[in-house]
Scaffold this motif. Structure first.
Motif, mmCIF file in Angstrom:
data_model
loop_
_atom_site.group_PDB
_atom_site.id
_atom_site.type_symbol
_atom_site.label_atom_id
_atom_site.label_comp_id
_atom_site.label_asym_id
_atom_site.label_seq_id
_atom_site.Cartn_x
_atom_site.Cartn_y
_atom_site.Cartn_z
ATOM 1 N N VAL A 1 9.246 -5.513 -2.612
ATOM 2 C CA VAL A 1 9.609 -4.811 -3.843
ATOM 3 C C VAL A 1 8.355 -4.776 -4.721
ATOM 4 N N PRO A 2 8.040 -3.635 -5.325
ATOM 5 C CA PRO A 2 6.861 -3.561 -6.179
ATOM 6 C C PRO A 2 6.912 -4.575 -7.327
ATOM 7 N N LEU A 3 5.737 -5.015 -7.741
ATOM 8 C CA LEU A 3 5.633 -6.041 -8.778
ATOM 9 C C LEU A 3 6.310 -5.605 -10.076
ATOM 10 N N LEU B 1 9.216 -7.595 -12.093
ATOM 11 C CA LEU B 1 9.084 -7.994 -13.492
ATOM 12 C C LEU B 1 10.223 -7.435 -14.333
ATOM 13 N N ALA B 2 10.688 -6.240 -14.008
ATOM 14 C CA ALA B 2 11.832 -5.665 -14.716
ATOM 15 C C ALA B 2 13.079 -6.516 -14.484
ATOM 16 N N TRP B 3 13.281 -6.977 -13.246
ATOM 17 C CA TRP B 3 14.421 -7.847 -12.962
ATOM 18 C C TRP B 3 14.301 -9.162 -13.730
ATOM 19 N N CYS C 1 12.823 -9.555 -16.570
ATOM 20 C CA CYS C 1 13.131 -9.229 -17.960
ATOM 21 C C CYS C 1 14.645 -9.206 -18.183
ATOM 22 N N LEU C 2 15.365 -8.576 -17.267
ATOM 23 C CA LEU C 2 16.830 -8.541 -17.386
ATOM 24 C C LEU C 2 17.410 -9.953 -17.367
ATOM 25 N N GLU C 3 16.887 -10.781 -16.481
ATOM 26 C CA GLU C 3 17.404 -12.142 -16.369
ATOM 27 C C GLU C 3 17.112 -12.944 -17.639
ATOM 28 N N CYS C 4 15.911 -12.805 -18.178
ATOM 29 C CA CYS C 4 15.566 -13.525 -19.419
ATOM 30 C C CYS C 4 16.454 -13.081 -20.573
ATOM 31 N N HIS C 5 16.723 -11.783 -20.665
ATOM 32 C CA HIS C 5 17.559 -11.284 -21.752
ATOM 33 C C HIS C 5 19.029 -11.674 -21.563
ATOM 34 N N HIS C 6 19.395 -12.041 -20.363
ATOM 35 C CA HIS C 6 20.760 -12.507 -20.114
ATOM 36 C C HIS C 6 21.016 -13.834 -20.832
ATOM 37 N N TYR C 7 19.959 -14.638 -20.963
ATOM 38 C CA TYR C 7 20.102 -15.967 -21.550
ATOM 39 C C TYR C 7 19.656 -16.066 -22.997
ATOM 40 N N GLU C 8 18.677 -15.256 -23.399
ATOM 41 C CA GLU C 8 18.178 -15.344 -24.775
ATOM 42 C C GLU C 8 17.552 -14.027 -25.197
ATOM 43 N N PHE D 1 20.131 -4.173 -29.382
ATOM 44 C CA PHE D 1 19.253 -3.209 -28.724
ATOM 45 C C PHE D 1 17.851 -3.796 -28.577
ATOM 46 N N CYS D 2 17.230 -3.531 -27.441
ATOM 47 C CA CYS D 2 15.865 -3.985 -27.194
ATOM 48 C C CYS D 2 15.145 -2.919 -26.385
ATOM 49 N N SER D 3 14.040 -2.417 -26.915
ATOM 50 C CA SER D 3 13.293 -1.373 -26.219
ATOM 51 C C SER D 3 12.701 -1.889 -24.905
ATOM 52 N N VAL D 4 12.323 -3.146 -24.864
ATOM 53 C CA VAL D 4 11.769 -3.741 -23.643
ATOM 54 C C VAL D 4 12.842 -3.794 -22.560
ATOM 55 N N LEU D 5 14.029 -4.177 -22.945
ATOM 56 C CA LEU D 5 15.148 -4.257 -22.007
ATOM 57 C C LEU D 5 15.513 -2.871 -21.480
ATOM 58 N N GLU D 6 15.528 -1.876 -22.347
ATOM 59 C CA GLU D 6 15.836 -0.506 -21.920
ATOM 60 C C GLU D 6 14.782 0.018 -20.954
ATOM 61 N N ALA D 7 13.525 -0.303 -21.192
ATOM 62 C CA ALA D 7 12.457 0.110 -20.280
ATOM 63 C C ALA D 7 12.638 -0.541 -18.910
ATOM 64 N N ALA D 8 13.030 -1.808 -18.892
ATOM 65 C CA ALA D 8 13.259 -2.504 -17.625
ATOM 66 C C ALA D 8 14.426 -1.875 -16.868
#
Length: 56
Positions: free
Chosen positions: A5-7, A11-13, A15-22, A32-39
């Motif tokens: 899987v490309p790097l 990294l997007a995955w 990001c999703l996992e980190c935002h799941h917890y905090e 809403f989070c622009s970083v999360l939407e980009a991921a």
């Protein structure tokens, strides 16, 4: 032969996992989070690419 899987997708995955917890510094009070939407957008694009080109 198994392809990796490309790097940026990994990294997007992460990001999703980190935002799941905090939240991060860019998260608004409404959630809403622009970083999360980009991921999410990157992961959707990767899934479409795999579907079209048969990545396995």
């Amino acid at each position: 032969m198994t392809r990796e899987v490309p790097l940026l997708v990994e990294l997007a995955w992460d990001c999703l996992e980190c935002h799941h917890y905090e939240r991060c510094g860019k998260c608004t009070d409404s959630g809403f989070c622009s970083v999360l939407e980009a991921a999410r957008t990157r992961i959707r694009a990767w899934r479409r690419y795999r579907t079209v080109f048969g990545w396995r």
